[in-house]
Design a protein around this motif. Sequence first.
Motif, PDB file in Angstrom:
ATOM      1  N   MET A   1       0.822  -1.193   0.000  1.00  0.00           N
ATOM      2  CA  MET A   1       0.000   0.000   0.000  1.00  0.00           C
ATOM      3  C   MET A   1       0.867   1.257   0.000  1.00  0.00           C
ATOM      4  N   THR A   2       2.005   1.201   0.701  1.00  0.00           N
ATOM      5  CA  THR A   2       2.860   2.386   0.742  1.00  0.00           C
ATOM      6  C   THR A   2       3.518   2.642  -0.609  1.00  0.00           C
ATOM      7  N   GLU A   3       3.754   1.578  -1.406  1.00  0.00           N
ATOM      8  CA  GLU A   3       4.315   1.767  -2.741  1.00  0.00           C
ATOM      9  C   GLU A   3       3.334   2.521  -3.635  1.00  0.00           C
ATOM     10  N   THR A   4       2.060   2.219  -3.487  1.00  0.00           N
ATOM     11  CA  THR A   4       1.039   2.911  -4.265  1.00  0.00           C
ATOM     12  C   THR A   4       0.993   4.383  -3.883  1.00  0.00           C
ATOM     13  N   LEU A   7       3.960   6.116  -5.352  1.00  0.00           N
ATOM     14  CA  LEU A   7       3.782   6.303  -6.786  1.00  0.00           C
ATOM     15  C   LEU A   7       2.857   7.487  -7.064  1.00  0.00           C
ATOM     16  N   TYR A   8       1.750   7.583  -6.328  1.00  0.00           N
ATOM     17  CA  TYR A   8       0.837   8.720  -6.485  1.00  0.00           C
ATOM     18  C   TYR A   8       1.513  10.030  -6.085  1.00  0.00           C
ATOM     19  N   GLY A   9       2.333   9.984  -5.074  1.00  0.00           N
ATOM     20  CA  GLY A   9       3.067  11.176  -4.660  1.00  0.00           C
ATOM     21  C   GLY A   9       4.052  11.627  -5.721  1.00  0.00           C
ATOM     22  N   LEU A  10       4.753  10.667  -6.328  1.00  0.00           N
ATOM     23  CA  LEU A  10       5.687  10.988  -7.401  1.00  0.00           C
ATOM     24  C   LEU A  10       4.957  11.554  -8.609  1.00  0.00           C
TER      25      LEU A  10
END
Length: 115
Positions: A1-4, A7-10
Amino acid sequence: MTETLELYGLLSDLVEAALNGLNLWPALLAGLISALLIWFPVAARTLIALCLTLVFSSLWPLLHGLPALAPDFGEPEYSIQFALMALVAIGPVWLTEVLGLRRLTQRKPRTSCIS
Protein backbone atom coordinates in the motif's frame (compact mmCIF):
# COMPACT_ATOMS: atom_id res chain seq x y z
CA MET A 1 0.00 0.00 0.00
CA THR A 2 2.86 2.39 0.74
CA GLU A 3 4.32 1.77 -2.74
CA THR A 4 1.04 2.91 -4.27
CA LEU A 5 1.06 6.06 -2.15
CA GLU A 6 4.67 6.75 -3.12
CA LEU A 7 3.78 6.30 -6.79
CA TYR A 8 0.84 8.72 -6.49
CA GLY A 9 3.07 11.18 -4.66
CA LEU A 10 5.69 10.99 -7.40
CA LEU A 11 3.04 11.42 -10.10
CA SER A 12 1.53 14.44 -8.36
CA ASP A 13 4.99 16.00 -8.01
CA LEU A 14 5.63 15.47 -11.74
CA VAL A 15 2.30 17.01 -12.71
CA GLU A 16 2.88 19.94 -10.37
CA ALA A 17 6.35 20.55 -11.84
CA ALA A 18 4.93 20.34 -15.36
CA LEU A 19 2.14 22.80 -14.61
CA ASN A 20 4.55 25.28 -13.00
CA GLY A 21 6.62 25.53 -16.16
CA LEU A 22 3.71 25.34 -18.62
CA ASN A 23 3.38 28.05 -21.24
CA LEU A 24 0.33 27.61 -23.45
CA TRP A 25 0.83 30.63 -25.73
CA PRO A 26 3.02 28.80 -28.27
CA ALA A 27 0.50 25.96 -28.46
CA LEU A 28 -2.42 28.35 -28.92
CA LEU A 29 -0.57 30.24 -31.65
CA ALA A 30 0.29 26.99 -33.44
CA GLY A 31 -3.32 25.81 -33.19
CA LEU A 32 -4.69 29.04 -34.63
CA ILE A 33 -2.22 29.05 -37.52
CA SER A 34 -2.99 25.44 -38.42
CA ALA A 35 -6.73 26.05 -38.08
CA LEU A 36 -6.47 28.74 -40.74
CA LEU A 37 -5.05 26.24 -43.24
CA ILE A 38 -8.53 25.07 -44.17
CA TRP A 39 -7.58 23.61 -47.55
CA PHE A 40 -5.52 20.87 -45.82
CA PRO A 41 -7.21 17.74 -44.43
CA VAL A 42 -7.76 17.48 -40.67
CA ALA A 43 -4.92 15.01 -40.14
CA ALA A 44 -2.43 17.29 -41.88
CA ARG A 45 -3.59 20.32 -39.90
CA THR A 46 -3.27 18.32 -36.68
CA LEU A 47 0.30 17.32 -37.52
CA ILE A 48 1.13 20.89 -38.49
CA ALA A 49 -0.27 22.10 -35.16
CA LEU A 50 1.85 19.60 -33.23
CA CYS A 51 5.02 20.43 -35.17
CA LEU A 52 4.47 24.16 -34.81
CA THR A 53 3.88 23.68 -31.09
CA LEU A 54 7.31 22.08 -30.77
CA VAL A 55 8.95 24.82 -32.82
CA PHE A 56 7.21 27.71 -31.08
CA SER A 57 7.73 26.33 -27.58
CA SER A 58 11.44 25.89 -28.36
CA LEU A 59 11.82 29.38 -29.80
CA TRP A 60 9.49 31.21 -27.38
CA PRO A 61 12.30 32.14 -24.93
CA LEU A 62 13.98 34.13 -27.72
CA LEU A 63 11.29 36.79 -27.26
CA HIS A 64 12.65 37.42 -23.77
CA GLY A 65 16.32 37.37 -24.78
CA LEU A 66 16.97 33.84 -23.52
CA PRO A 67 18.50 31.01 -25.55
CA ALA A 68 16.23 28.61 -27.41
CA LEU A 69 15.18 25.40 -25.67
CA ALA A 70 15.73 21.92 -27.03
CA PRO A 71 12.82 19.58 -26.30
CA ASP A 72 13.85 16.84 -23.91
CA PHE A 73 11.26 14.08 -23.89
CA GLY A 74 13.44 12.08 -21.51
CA GLU A 75 12.13 14.29 -18.73
CA PRO A 76 8.63 13.30 -17.64
CA GLU A 77 7.70 16.91 -16.91
CA TYR A 78 8.26 17.89 -20.52
CA SER A 79 6.20 14.95 -21.77
CA ILE A 80 3.29 16.03 -19.57
CA GLN A 81 3.68 19.62 -20.74
CA PHE A 82 3.69 18.59 -24.40
CA ALA A 83 0.59 16.44 -23.91
CA LEU A 84 -1.26 19.43 -22.46
CA MET A 85 0.06 21.76 -25.16
CA ALA A 86 -1.02 19.25 -27.82
CA LEU A 87 -4.58 19.35 -26.52
CA VAL A 88 -4.56 23.15 -26.70
CA ALA A 89 -3.03 23.15 -30.19
CA ILE A 90 -5.46 20.60 -31.60
CA GLY A 91 -8.48 22.41 -30.15
CA PRO A 92 -8.82 25.11 -32.86
CA VAL A 93 -8.34 22.52 -35.61
CA TRP A 94 -11.13 20.36 -34.24
CA LEU A 95 -13.31 23.42 -33.66
CA THR A 96 -13.06 24.49 -37.31
CA GLU A 97 -13.97 20.95 -38.35
CA VAL A 98 -16.96 20.79 -36.01
CA LEU A 99 -18.23 24.16 -37.18
CA GLY A 100 -17.96 23.01 -40.80
CA LEU A 101 -15.84 25.92 -41.99
CA ARG A 102 -14.03 23.66 -44.43
CA ARG A 103 -17.25 22.63 -46.13
CA LEU A 104 -18.36 26.26 -46.40
CA THR A 105 -15.18 27.33 -48.14
CA GLN A 106 -15.10 24.41 -50.59
CA ARG A 107 -18.57 24.60 -52.08
CA LYS A 108 -18.84 23.88 -55.77
CA PRO A 109 -20.15 26.66 -57.98
CA ARG A 110 -23.66 26.27 -59.28
CA THR A 111 -23.89 25.56 -62.98
CA SER A 112 -26.92 25.33 -65.14
CA CYS A 113 -27.54 22.50 -67.58
CA ILE A 114 -29.11 24.37 -70.46
CA SER A 115 -29.09 22.35 -73.68
